[in-house]
Write an enzyme that holds these catalytic residues in place. Structure first.
Site, PDB file in Angstrom:
ATOM      1  N   SER A  78      -5.903   3.955   7.064  1.00 14.30           N
ATOM      2  CA  SER A  78      -5.065   4.453   5.963  1.00 14.30           C
ATOM      3  C   SER A  78      -5.923   5.338   5.064  1.00 14.30           C
ATOM      4  O   SER A  78      -7.142   5.148   4.973  1.00 14.30           O
ATOM      5  CB  SER A  78      -4.541   3.268   5.163  1.00 14.30           C
ATOM      6  OG  SER A  78      -4.068   3.705   3.904  1.00 14.30           O
ATOM      7  N   SER A  79      -5.271   6.254   4.334  1.00 12.94           N
ATOM      8  CA  SER A  79      -6.024   7.143   3.437  1.00 12.94           C
ATOM      9  C   SER A  79      -6.675   6.377   2.286  1.00 12.94           C
ATOM     10  O   SER A  79      -7.567   6.910   1.619  1.00 12.94           O
ATOM     11  CB  SER A  79      -5.103   8.235   2.877  1.00 12.94           C
ATOM     12  OG  SER A  79      -4.025   7.654   2.188  1.00 12.94           O
ATOM     13  N   CYS A  80      -6.268   5.104   2.058  1.00 11.58           N
ATOM     14  CA  CYS A  80      -6.861   4.352   0.948  1.00 11.58           C
ATOM     15  C   CYS A  80      -8.283   3.872   1.253  1.00 11.58           C
ATOM     16  O   CYS A  80      -8.912   3.263   0.401  1.00 11.58           O
ATOM     17  CB  CYS A  80      -5.981   3.179   0.556  1.00 11.58           C
ATOM     18  SG  CYS A  80      -5.976   1.889   1.783  1.00 11.58           S
TER      19      CYS A  80
HETATM   20  N1  LIG Z   1       3.525   2.669   5.766  1.00 11.17           N
HETATM   21  C1  LIG Z   1       2.570   3.467   5.326  1.00 11.17           C
HETATM   22  O1  LIG Z   1       2.761   4.218   4.341  1.00 11.17           O
HETATM   23  C2  LIG Z   1       1.243   3.505   6.005  1.00 11.17           C
HETATM   24  C3  LIG Z   1       0.935   2.682   7.080  1.00 11.17           C
HETATM   25  N2  LIG Z   1      -0.298   2.756   7.661  1.00 11.17           N
HETATM   26  C4  LIG Z   1      -0.655   1.873   8.781  1.00 11.17           C
HETATM   27  O2  LIG Z   1       0.255   2.014   9.857  1.00 11.17           O
HETATM   28  C5  LIG Z   1       0.409   0.766  10.530  1.00 11.17           C
HETATM   29  C6  LIG Z   1       1.873   0.396  10.619  1.00 11.17           C
HETATM   30  O3  LIG Z   1       2.450   0.327   9.326  1.00 11.17           O
HETATM   31  P1  LIG Z   1       4.027   0.185   9.108  1.00 11.17           P
HETATM   32  O4  LIG Z   1       4.724   0.457  10.384  1.00 11.17           O
HETATM   33  O5  LIG Z   1       4.353   0.960   7.889  1.00 11.17           O
HETATM   34  O6  LIG Z   1       4.162  -1.355   8.751  1.00 11.17           O
HETATM   35  P2  LIG Z   1       5.416  -2.330   8.938  1.00 11.17           P
HETATM   36  O7  LIG Z   1       5.298  -3.370   7.879  1.00 11.17           O
HETATM   37  O8  LIG Z   1       6.676  -1.547   9.035  1.00 11.17           O
HETATM   38  O9  LIG Z   1       5.153  -2.995  10.357  1.00 11.17           O
HETATM   39  C7  LIG Z   1       4.082  -3.851  10.561  1.00 11.17           C
HETATM   40  C8  LIG Z   1       4.232  -4.541  11.894  1.00 11.17           C
HETATM   41  O10 LIG Z   1       3.140  -5.456  12.036  1.00 11.17           O
HETATM   42  C9  LIG Z   1       3.599  -6.616  12.644  1.00 11.17           C
HETATM   43  N3  LIG Z   1       2.856  -7.784  12.156  1.00 11.17           N
HETATM   44  C10 LIG Z   1       2.552  -8.100  10.871  1.00 11.17           C
HETATM   45  N4  LIG Z   1       1.918  -9.296  10.838  1.00 11.17           N
HETATM   46  C11 LIG Z   1       1.831  -9.721  12.124  1.00 11.17           C
HETATM   47  C12 LIG Z   1       1.290 -10.886  12.738  1.00 11.17           C
HETATM   48  N5  LIG Z   1       0.698 -11.861  12.031  1.00 11.17           N
HETATM   49  N6  LIG Z   1       1.382 -11.001  14.091  1.00 11.17           N
HETATM   50  C13 LIG Z   1       1.991 -10.039  14.822  1.00 11.17           C
HETATM   51  N7  LIG Z   1       2.493  -8.906  14.299  1.00 11.17           N
HETATM   52  C14 LIG Z   1       2.430  -8.767  12.962  1.00 11.17           C
HETATM   53  C15 LIG Z   1       5.079  -6.785  12.282  1.00 11.17           C
HETATM   54  O11 LIG Z   1       5.714  -7.404  13.391  1.00 11.17           O
HETATM   55  P3  LIG Z   1       7.208  -8.081  13.356  1.00 11.17           P
HETATM   56  O12 LIG Z   1       8.143  -7.004  12.957  1.00 11.17           O
HETATM   57  O13 LIG Z   1       7.429  -8.526  14.758  1.00 11.17           O
HETATM   58  O14 LIG Z   1       7.125  -9.186  12.349  1.00 11.17           O
HETATM   59  C16 LIG Z   1       5.523  -5.345  12.053  1.00 11.17           C
HETATM   60  O15 LIG Z   1       6.223  -4.856  13.164  1.00 11.17           O
HETATM   61  C17 LIG Z   1      -0.446  -0.249   9.767  1.00 11.17           C
HETATM   62  O16 LIG Z   1      -1.697  -0.369  10.374  1.00 11.17           O
HETATM   63  C18 LIG Z   1      -0.593   0.403   8.409  1.00 11.17           C
HETATM   64  O17 LIG Z   1      -1.762  -0.036   7.790  1.00 11.17           O
HETATM   65  C19 LIG Z   1      -1.241   3.657   7.236  1.00 11.17           C
HETATM   66  C20 LIG Z   1      -0.994   4.491   6.199  1.00 11.17           C
HETATM   67  C21 LIG Z   1       0.254   4.473   5.470  1.00 11.17           C
HETATM   68  C1  LIG Z   2      -0.013   3.895   1.799  1.00 10.87           C
HETATM   69  C2  LIG Z   2      -0.780   3.304   0.653  1.00 10.87           C
HETATM   70  O1  LIG Z   2       0.077   2.565  -0.215  1.00 10.87           O
HETATM   71  C3  LIG Z   2      -0.540   1.937  -1.337  1.00 10.87           C
HETATM   72  O2  LIG Z   2      -1.065   2.859  -2.241  1.00 10.87           O
HETATM   73  P1  LIG Z   2      -0.256   3.867  -3.116  1.00 10.87           P
HETATM   74  O3  LIG Z   2      -0.382   5.227  -2.554  1.00 10.87           O
HETATM   75  O4  LIG Z   2      -0.673   3.711  -4.517  1.00 10.87           O
HETATM   76  O5  LIG Z   2       1.219   3.408  -2.826  1.00 10.87           O
HETATM   77  P2  LIG Z   2       2.638   3.272  -3.480  1.00 10.87           P
HETATM   78  O6  LIG Z   2       3.547   3.989  -2.578  1.00 10.87           O
HETATM   79  O7  LIG Z   2       2.962   1.846  -3.720  1.00 10.87           O
HETATM   80  O8  LIG Z   2       2.563   3.969  -4.916  1.00 10.87           O
HETATM   81  C4  LIG Z   2       2.336   5.332  -5.100  1.00 10.87           C
HETATM   82  C5  LIG Z   2       2.498   5.724  -6.544  1.00 10.87           C
HETATM   83  O9  LIG Z   2       3.899   5.659  -6.861  1.00 10.87           O
HETATM   84  C6  LIG Z   2       4.083   4.949  -8.064  1.00 10.87           C
HETATM   85  N1  LIG Z   2       5.425   4.352  -8.099  1.00 10.87           N
HETATM   86  C7  LIG Z   2       6.424   4.739  -8.934  1.00 10.87           C
HETATM   87  N2  LIG Z   2       7.494   3.968  -8.775  1.00 10.87           N
HETATM   88  C8  LIG Z   2       7.187   3.093  -7.770  1.00 10.87           C
HETATM   89  C9  LIG Z   2       7.920   2.060  -7.156  1.00 10.87           C
HETATM   90  O10 LIG Z   2       9.057   1.772  -7.468  1.00 10.87           O
HETATM   91  N3  LIG Z   2       7.280   1.384  -6.132  1.00 10.87           N
HETATM   92  C10 LIG Z   2       6.001   1.690  -5.744  1.00 10.87           C
HETATM   93  N4  LIG Z   2       5.446   1.002  -4.713  1.00 10.87           N
HETATM   94  N5  LIG Z   2       5.269   2.659  -6.347  1.00 10.87           N
HETATM   95  C11 LIG Z   2       5.864   3.354  -7.337  1.00 10.87           C
HETATM   96  C12 LIG Z   2       2.931   3.961  -8.099  1.00 10.87           C
HETATM   97  O11 LIG Z   2       2.715   3.462  -9.391  1.00 10.87           O
HETATM   98  C13 LIG Z   2       1.790   4.825  -7.549  1.00 10.87           C
HETATM   99  O12 LIG Z   2       1.270   5.626  -8.580  1.00 10.87           O
HETATM  100  C14 LIG Z   2      -1.774   1.188  -1.030  1.00 10.87           C
HETATM  101  O13 LIG Z   2      -1.768   0.018  -1.773  1.00 10.87           O
HETATM  102  C15 LIG Z   2      -2.208   1.205   0.355  1.00 10.87           C
HETATM  103  O14 LIG Z   2      -1.579   0.155   1.018  1.00 10.87           O
HETATM  104  C16 LIG Z   2      -1.902   2.443   1.111  1.00 10.87           C
HETATM  105  O15 LIG Z   2      -2.580   2.743   2.066  1.00 10.87           O
END
Ligand SMILES: NC(=O)C1=CN([C@@H]2O[C@H](COP(=O)(O)OP(=O)(O)OC[C@H]3O[C@@H](n4cnc5c(N)ncnc54)[C@H](OP(=O)(O)O)[C@@H]3O)[C@@H](O)[C@H]2O)C=CC1
Ligand SMILES: C[C@H]1O[C@H](OP(=O)(O)OP(=O)(O)OC[C@H]2O[C@@H](n3cnc4c(=O)[nH]c(N)nc43)[C@H](O)[C@@H]2O)[C@@H](O)[C@@H](O)C1=O
Length: 314
Positions: free
Chosen positions: A108-110
């Protein structure tokens, strides 16, 4: 990858995993192995070892993780560290033991330092302190990168790491507190419109900037890198463009058709002030995103409405 190679998508029901599965099937890959978290808890090392020994996948997309927005990361700090460390460790070690041909790990970008220069280049990893709200998650993701590097260095495993920017799209998490900003705002503006509210509250000051990539574009980039990229160093995946949270809120407001005003709750954390990825490495390999933000928000909102109607029917 050959069309009949066995491919395991860890996390296939998630937003990213399901987008990867859609892309693979669209391209004709049929031999796809999946397990839900209830069928295979990836934190259970013995169960993961048994699964890999039985299935012997040739390729692995590691898209399973404990995922959430700023509130979830900052609240469930132990789970974000423990679950992610254990899941990725179990899978990467089992992939080595079972001679998986190639594994793609999603970071992730974090992972980049809070105060790093912008845009964020891959080499900025581990050069300064992290953003506190998501430090546990970032530390787990950095460990995943280092596992891939170490198994490559010591055993010659072809494990690669990619760093996506903030993602959104089909099958996103719309939880009011635990979700990321884009799905949270889609839901909040939609519910405010339905109720006829005068205003919508957006967390933080509205000034932080974020970059957003549609999940199907991310999946396309993951397939591209699985086919083309075999190096140790990470690859950023994003659009190379960002906007402020205030600008994003305005776009979502327009997409949803909400008429009221936007107010900012500065008592909520802003998190990192900016995290724009430098995507020149990926662009130089020949990949660029397809879906622009406005179009992507409209598609995500359509998906949200479809799910909401399904929920109402149940
Ligand atoms: N969403 C975003 O903005 C970003 C996501 N990523 C990365 O991309 C990847 C996917 O994220 P995203 O699709 O958004 O996440 P989701 O929460 O949508 O999906 C996560 C998946 O992980 C599975 N999972 C979680 N815990 C377990 C466990 N204990 N055992 C087996 N499977 C598990 C879940 O399975 P089930 O459904 O079967 O419970 C689910 O399908 C992650 O690595 C995340 O860090 C990176 C940058 C940004
Ligand atoms: C993908 C990335 O996601 C997380 O980081 P983040 O970029 O800070 O993610 P965010 O989407 O939750 O917030 C982005 C911005 O938006 C603002 N904001 C406004 N209103 C709402 C609101 O209603 N919900 C949320 N969540 N944020 C809000 C919030 O305050 C912040 O300034 C990581 O923890 C990490 O897990 C990671 O990798």
């Amino acid at each position: 990858m050959n069309l009949n190679d066995k491919i395991y998508i860890a996390g296939h029901r998630g937003m990213v995993g399901s987008a990867i599965e859609r892309q693979l099937r669209k391209k004709g890959f049929q031999n796809i192995v999946t397990r839900t978290s209830s069928a295979l808890d990836l934190r259970n090392q013995a169960a993961v070892n048994e699964f890999f020994a039985a299935e012997q996948p040739a390729y692995v997309f590691l898209a399973a993780a404990k995922v959430g927005g700023i509130y979830a990361n900052n609240t469930y700090r132990a789970e974000f560290l423990y679950d992610n460390l254990v899941m990725e460790t179990n899978i990467i070690h089992a992939a080595y033991q079972n001679e998986v041909q190639k594994l793609l790990f999603l970071g992730s970008s974090c992972i980049y330092p809070k105060a790093a220069p912008q845009p964020l280049k891959e080499e900025y990893l581990l050069t300064a302190p992290l953003e506190p709200t998501n430090e546990p998650y970032a530390i787990a993701k950095i460990a995943g990168i280092k596992l891939c590097e170490a198994y490559r260095d010591q055993y010659g495993c072809n494990f690669i790491s990619v760093m996506p920017t903030n993602l959104y799209g089909i099958g996103d998490n719309y939880h009011p507190q635990n979700s990321h900003v884009l799905p949270a705002l889609i839901r909040r503006f939609h519910e405010a419109k339905e109720r006829g509210d005068n205003e919508v509250v957006v967390w933080g000051t509205g000034t932080p900037k974020r970059e957003f990539l549609y999940a199907d574009d991310l999946a396309d980039a993951c397939l591209f890198l699985m086919e083309q990229y075999n190096d140790k160093s990470l690859v950023n995946i994003g659009t190379g463009e960002d906007l402020s949270i205030a600008e994003l809120a305005q776009l979502v407001k327009e997409a949803v058709g909400f008429d009221g005003s936007i107010v900012f709750d500065a008592t909520k954390p802003d998190g990192t002030l900016r995290k724009l990825l430098d995507v020149s490495k990926l662009h130089s390999m020949g990949w660029k995103h397809n879906i622009e933000l406005k179009e992507g928000i409209a598609m995500a909102y359509a998906d949200f409405l479809k799910k909401e109607i399904q929920v109402e029917k149940v």
